[in-house]
Design a protein around this motif. Sequence first.
Motif, PDB file in Angstrom:
ATOM      1  N   LYS A 117      -0.510  18.839   4.323  1.00  0.00           N
ATOM      2  CA  LYS A 117       0.911  19.129   4.133  1.00  0.00           C
ATOM      3  C   LYS A 117       1.212  20.589   4.466  1.00  0.00           C
ATOM      4  O   LYS A 117       2.199  20.899   5.142  1.00  0.00           O
ATOM      5  CB  LYS A 117       1.333  18.829   2.691  1.00  0.00           C
TER       6      LYS A 117
ATOM      7  N   LYS B 226       3.542  21.843   7.600  1.00  0.00           N
ATOM      8  CA  LYS B 226       4.681  22.718   7.299  1.00  0.00           C
ATOM      9  C   LYS B 226       4.677  23.965   8.172  1.00  0.00           C
ATOM     10  O   LYS B 226       5.731  24.469   8.578  1.00  0.00           O
ATOM     11  CB  LYS B 226       4.651  23.142   5.827  1.00  0.00           C
ATOM     12  N   SER B 227       3.474  24.469   8.450  1.00  0.00           N
ATOM     13  CA  SER B 227       3.380  25.712   9.227  1.00  0.00           C
ATOM     14  C   SER B 227       3.583  25.490  10.727  1.00  0.00           C
ATOM     15  O   SER B 227       3.752  26.459  11.470  1.00  0.00           O
ATOM     16  CB  SER B 227       2.017  26.365   8.995  1.00  0.00           C
TER      17      SER B 227
ATOM     18  N   ASP C 104       9.269  22.648  12.596  1.00  0.00           N
ATOM     19  CA  ASP C 104      10.491  23.204  12.010  1.00  0.00           C
ATOM     20  C   ASP C 104      10.772  22.529  10.674  1.00  0.00           C
ATOM     21  O   ASP C 104      10.453  21.347  10.478  1.00  0.00           O
ATOM     22  CB  ASP C 104      11.684  22.982  12.948  1.00  0.00           C
ATOM     23  N   ASP C 105      11.396  23.274   9.781  1.00  0.00           N
ATOM     24  CA  ASP C 105      11.697  22.737   8.449  1.00  0.00           C
ATOM     25  C   ASP C 105      12.474  21.430   8.529  1.00  0.00           C
ATOM     26  O   ASP C 105      12.270  20.522   7.720  1.00  0.00           O
ATOM     27  CB  ASP C 105      12.493  23.757   7.633  1.00  0.00           C
ATOM     28  N   SER C 106      13.374  21.338   9.512  1.00  0.00           N
ATOM     29  CA  SER C 106      14.225  20.149   9.637  1.00  0.00           C
ATOM     30  C   SER C 106      13.433  18.903  10.006  1.00  0.00           C
ATOM     31  O   SER C 106      13.900  17.777   9.809  1.00  0.00           O
ATOM     32  CB  SER C 106      15.324  20.386  10.677  1.00  0.00           C
ATOM     33  N   TYR C 107      12.220  19.088  10.559  1.00  0.00           N
ATOM     34  CA  TYR C 107      11.389  17.957  10.965  1.00  0.00           C
ATOM     35  C   TYR C 107      10.296  17.628   9.953  1.00  0.00           C
ATOM     36  O   TYR C 107       9.634  16.595  10.078  1.00  0.00           O
ATOM     37  CB  TYR C 107      10.702  18.241  12.306  1.00  0.00           C
ATOM     38  N   PHE C 108      10.108  18.502   8.965  1.00  0.00           N
ATOM     39  CA  PHE C 108       8.915  18.361   8.133  1.00  0.00           C
ATOM     40  C   PHE C 108       8.812  17.011   7.436  1.00  0.00           C
ATOM     41  O   PHE C 108       7.757  16.360   7.470  1.00  0.00           O
ATOM     42  CB  PHE C 108       8.820  19.476   7.087  1.00  0.00           C
ATOM     43  N   ASN C 109       9.846  16.563   6.752  1.00  0.00           N
ATOM     44  CA  ASN C 109       9.751  15.322   5.984  1.00  0.00           C
ATOM     45  C   ASN C 109       9.381  14.136   6.867  1.00  0.00           C
ATOM     46  O   ASN C 109       8.523  13.316   6.509  1.00  0.00           O
ATOM     47  CB  ASN C 109      11.065  15.049   5.242  1.00  0.00           C
TER      48      ASN C 109
ATOM     49  N   TYR D  32       5.688  14.553   8.021  1.00  0.00           N
ATOM     50  CA  TYR D  32       4.699  14.230   6.994  1.00  0.00           C
ATOM     51  C   TYR D  32       4.658  12.722   6.747  1.00  0.00           C
ATOM     52  O   TYR D  32       3.577  12.145   6.542  1.00  0.00           O
ATOM     53  CB  TYR D  32       5.000  14.983   5.703  1.00  0.00           C
TER      54      TYR D  32
END
Length: 217
Positions: free
Chosen positions: A52, A56-57, A60-65, A68
């Motif tokens: 995870k 995350k690293s 992009d934050d918008s794609y993380f969910n 994962y």
Amino acid sequence: MNKKKAIVFDFDGTLIDSLKLEADSMLFAINSFPNAHLTVEELIKHYGPTEKGIIKSLVDDSYFNKAYEAFLKYYQKEAPLYKVPIPIIKALINLKNNPNISLFLITGRGKDTLDISLDVNKLNNFFIREYTGSETGVNKDVSMNKLIDDFNLKKEDILYIGDTISDINVMNKINVDILSVSYFSSKEYHELLEIKNNGKVVSDICMLETYINYYIK
């Protein structure tokens, strides 16, 4: 040498040959999104945190969910192809049946995938407790110290079994004995393990139980 009361296993590279499973699952998730063309060599440079934390690293934050979720779906599908070898299963059964030994697991991977692999291999009830990784980096020293506090153990009562140079460095730093394994590693990496942990490297998977018995009998 004190007779050991607790045997603590690493997971990846120790109980299961899972480097490809982990890498393929993360690459599938990361490279499913725009402008991502990560290679396995580039991915390995980010190892240390849990999956995870790595994902995350790298997205992009918008794609993380979504990334994962894709990672876990891919991992769940492929996990049945990666089984703990029979000699290791037999060693675990014998250790679990030994009333003088407590079995634990400390790994750098995340809980989600660990639970999947333990379930696939029917190892859900083998360990008294499993300690998993951190999203921010290597935390096996923290996990080991927590285990010691949680179960009122002494460091000399414990044997850790791992497969990396990092494992040796961490356990040496906190004065916990370590047995290294190289049966899933290259010849070159085996030689590096021997340099760091001379005489305490298991290269033959069928000899794992024999090495462990030296510490508990």
